[in-house]
Design a protein around this motif. Structure first.
Motif, PDB file in Angstrom:
ATOM      1  N   PHE A   4       7.235   4.486  10.114  1.00  0.00           N
ATOM      2  CA  PHE A   4       6.919   3.720  11.321  1.00  0.00           C
ATOM      3  C   PHE A   4       5.485   4.009  11.775  1.00  0.00           C
ATOM      4  N   LEU A   5       5.123   5.288  11.846  1.00  0.00           N
ATOM      5  CA  LEU A   5       3.778   5.665  12.290  1.00  0.00           C
ATOM      6  C   LEU A   5       2.707   5.143  11.341  1.00  0.00           C
ATOM      7  N   ALA A   6       2.941   5.249  10.040  1.00  0.00           N
ATOM      8  CA  ALA A   6       1.965   4.751   9.061  1.00  0.00           C
ATOM      9  C   ALA A   6       1.757   3.248   9.215  1.00  0.00           C
ATOM     10  N   MET A   7       2.855   2.509   9.376  1.00  0.00           N
ATOM     11  CA  MET A   7       2.758   1.058   9.538  1.00  0.00           C
ATOM     12  C   MET A   7       2.077   0.703  10.860  1.00  0.00           C
ATOM     13  N   LEU A   8       2.357   1.466  11.902  1.00  0.00           N
ATOM     14  CA  LEU A   8       1.707   1.236  13.193  1.00  0.00           C
ATOM     15  C   LEU A   8       0.200   1.489  13.086  1.00  0.00           C
TER      16      LEU A   8
ATOM     17  N   PRO B  93       0.151 -12.766  20.741  1.00  0.00           N
ATOM     18  CA  PRO B  93       1.186 -13.610  20.136  1.00  0.00           C
ATOM     19  C   PRO B  93       1.810 -13.011  18.869  1.00  0.00           C
ATOM     20  N   PHE B  94       1.143 -12.007  18.295  1.00  0.00           N
ATOM     21  CA  PHE B  94       1.579 -11.471  17.001  1.00  0.00           C
ATOM     22  C   PHE B  94       2.288 -10.117  17.096  1.00  0.00           C
ATOM     23  N   VAL B  95       2.300  -9.504  18.272  1.00  0.00           N
ATOM     24  CA  VAL B  95       2.835  -8.150  18.425  1.00  0.00           C
ATOM     25  C   VAL B  95       4.323  -8.086  18.083  1.00  0.00           C
ATOM     26  N   LEU B  96       5.114  -9.002  18.602  1.00  0.00           N
ATOM     27  CA  LEU B  96       6.556  -8.975  18.334  1.00  0.00           C
ATOM     28  C   LEU B  96       6.846  -9.141  16.837  1.00  0.00           C
ATOM     29  N   GLY B  97       6.158 -10.058  16.197  1.00  0.00           N
ATOM     30  CA  GLY B  97       6.335 -10.248  14.752  1.00  0.00           C
ATOM     31  C   GLY B  97       5.924  -9.017  13.969  1.00  0.00           C
ATOM     32  N   ASP B  98       4.817  -8.394  14.369  1.00  0.00           N
ATOM     33  CA  ASP B  98       4.367  -7.195  13.663  1.00  0.00           C
ATOM     34  C   ASP B  98       5.339  -6.029  13.853  1.00  0.00           C
ATOM     35  N   LEU B  99       5.902  -5.894  15.037  1.00  0.00           N
ATOM     36  CA  LEU B  99       6.911  -4.852  15.249  1.00  0.00           C
ATOM     37  C   LEU B  99       8.143  -5.091  14.372  1.00  0.00           C
ATOM     38  N   THR B 100       8.517  -6.351  14.225  1.00  0.00           N
ATOM     39  CA  THR B 100       9.644  -6.697  13.351  1.00  0.00           C
ATOM     40  C   THR B 100       9.348  -6.293  11.913  1.00  0.00           C
ATOM     41  N   LYS B 101       8.133  -6.570  11.446  1.00  0.00           N
ATOM     42  CA  LYS B 101       7.750  -6.209  10.078  1.00  0.00           C
ATOM     43  C   LYS B 101       7.671  -4.698   9.902  1.00  0.00           C
ATOM     44  N   ILE B 102       7.233  -3.998  10.939  1.00  0.00           N
ATOM     45  CA  ILE B 102       7.197  -2.530  10.881  1.00  0.00           C
ATOM     46  C   ILE B 102       8.614  -1.980  10.716  1.00  0.00           C
TER      47      ILE B 102
ATOM     48  N   ALA C 112       0.831  -1.205   0.000  1.00  0.00           N
ATOM     49  CA  ALA C 112       0.000   0.000   0.000  1.00  0.00           C
ATOM     50  C   ALA C 112       0.866   1.256   0.000  1.00  0.00           C
ATOM     51  N   MET C 113       1.942   1.238   0.763  1.00  0.00           N
ATOM     52  CA  MET C 113       2.830   2.408   0.796  1.00  0.00           C
ATOM     53  C   MET C 113       3.546   2.602  -0.539  1.00  0.00           C
TER      54      MET C 113
END
Length: 195
Positions: A133-137, A168-177, A60-61
Motif C-alpha cells: 500500500f505504501l509503495a503504491m501510494l 477527480p482521479f483520487v478515488l480511482g487511484d485508491l481503488t487501484k492501490i 514495476a513491483m
C-alpha cells in the motif's frame, strides 16, 4: 558501510533461466500493457477509469526498477516516435507535441514512479499488505507531482489545476492501490505455498 538487502522480484523468481529473453519479453509485454491500459476506459465515479497507473506501478513491483524503467522508456519512445500509445491519441495529437501538452508531466511521473516502486519491491515492499500500500501510494504521489507542476505551468496557476489534474482521479487511484495491495502479497503467498 550499510548493505541493503535485495529481494528477488516476482518476475525473476518465477522465470530464473535465460534472463535476457525474460527481460526482452517483459519489456515488450509491459509496453503493450501500458498502451492497452491507456486506451481502455472503465465507467467509474467521478471520471472514467483507466488502469494505466495500476499497470505502471504493479508492473514495476513485479519486475523491479531496471525492467520497469526500460519498459517505460520503451513506451515513451514509441509515443515520441508518433505511435498512438497514449490516452487520447491520435485524437488529441501524437508524438512530441502530445508529450509536451498538459499531460506530459504525468508521463515523466510514470517513469520516476516505476523506478521508485520497482526499487522498493527489490527491498521486499511487495510482500506485505501495508508496505505494498505504501509503495503504491508513494508511486502515485511521484506521478502526481510532476504531472501537476507541468499542468499548472501549461494552463496557468490561476486555473483550477487540482480540480483538473488530481481530485477527480483520487478515488480511482485508491481503488487501484487496493487491487495491487491484494494482488502482489497474495501472489507471493501462493508462490511460497507451492515451493
Amino acid at each position: 558501510m550499510v548493505q541493503t538487502l535485495q529481494y528477488p522480484t516476482l518476475a525473476s523468481h518465477l522465470w530464473t533461466d535465460r534472463a535476457w529473453i525474460r527481460n526482452v519479453i517483459l519489456v515488450v509485454t509491459g509496453t503493450a500493457l501500458l498502451t492497452i491500459s491507456a486506451k481502455v476506459k472503465i465507467p467509474f465515479y467521478p471520471v472514467p477509469l483507466t488502469m494505466q497507473t495500476f499497470i505502471v506501478l504493479a508492473f514495476a513491483m513485479a519486475c523491479g526498477w531496471k525492467i520497469a524503467s526500460t519498459t517505460l522508456f520503451s513506451y515513451l519512445t514509441c509515443g515520441a516516435l508518433g505511435l498512438p500509445v497514449f490516452a487520447g491519441t491520435p485524437e488529441k495529437g501524437i508524438g512530441i507535441a502530445y508529450m509536451l501538452g498538459p499531460t506530459g508531466g504525468y508521463l515523466v511521473g510514470f517513469l520516476l514512479a516505476a523506478v521508485a516502486v520497482g526499487w522498493l519491491a527489490e527491498r521486499g515492499w511487495d510482500r506485505k499488505l501495508t508496505t505494498t500500500f505504501l509503495a503504491m501510494l508513494i508511486g502515485n504521489i511521484i506521478i502526481y507531482v510532476p504531472g501537476l507542476l507541468w499542468l499548472g505551468s501549461i494552463v496557468g496557476w490561476d486555473k483550477p489545476v487540482l480540480a483538473w489534474g488530481l481530485t477527480p482521479f483520487v478515488l480511482g487511484d485508491l481503488t487501484k492501490i487496493v487491487l495491487a495491495m491484494i494482488a502482489l502479497p497474495t501472489a507471493w503467498k501462493l508462490i511460497d505455498r507451492n515451493h
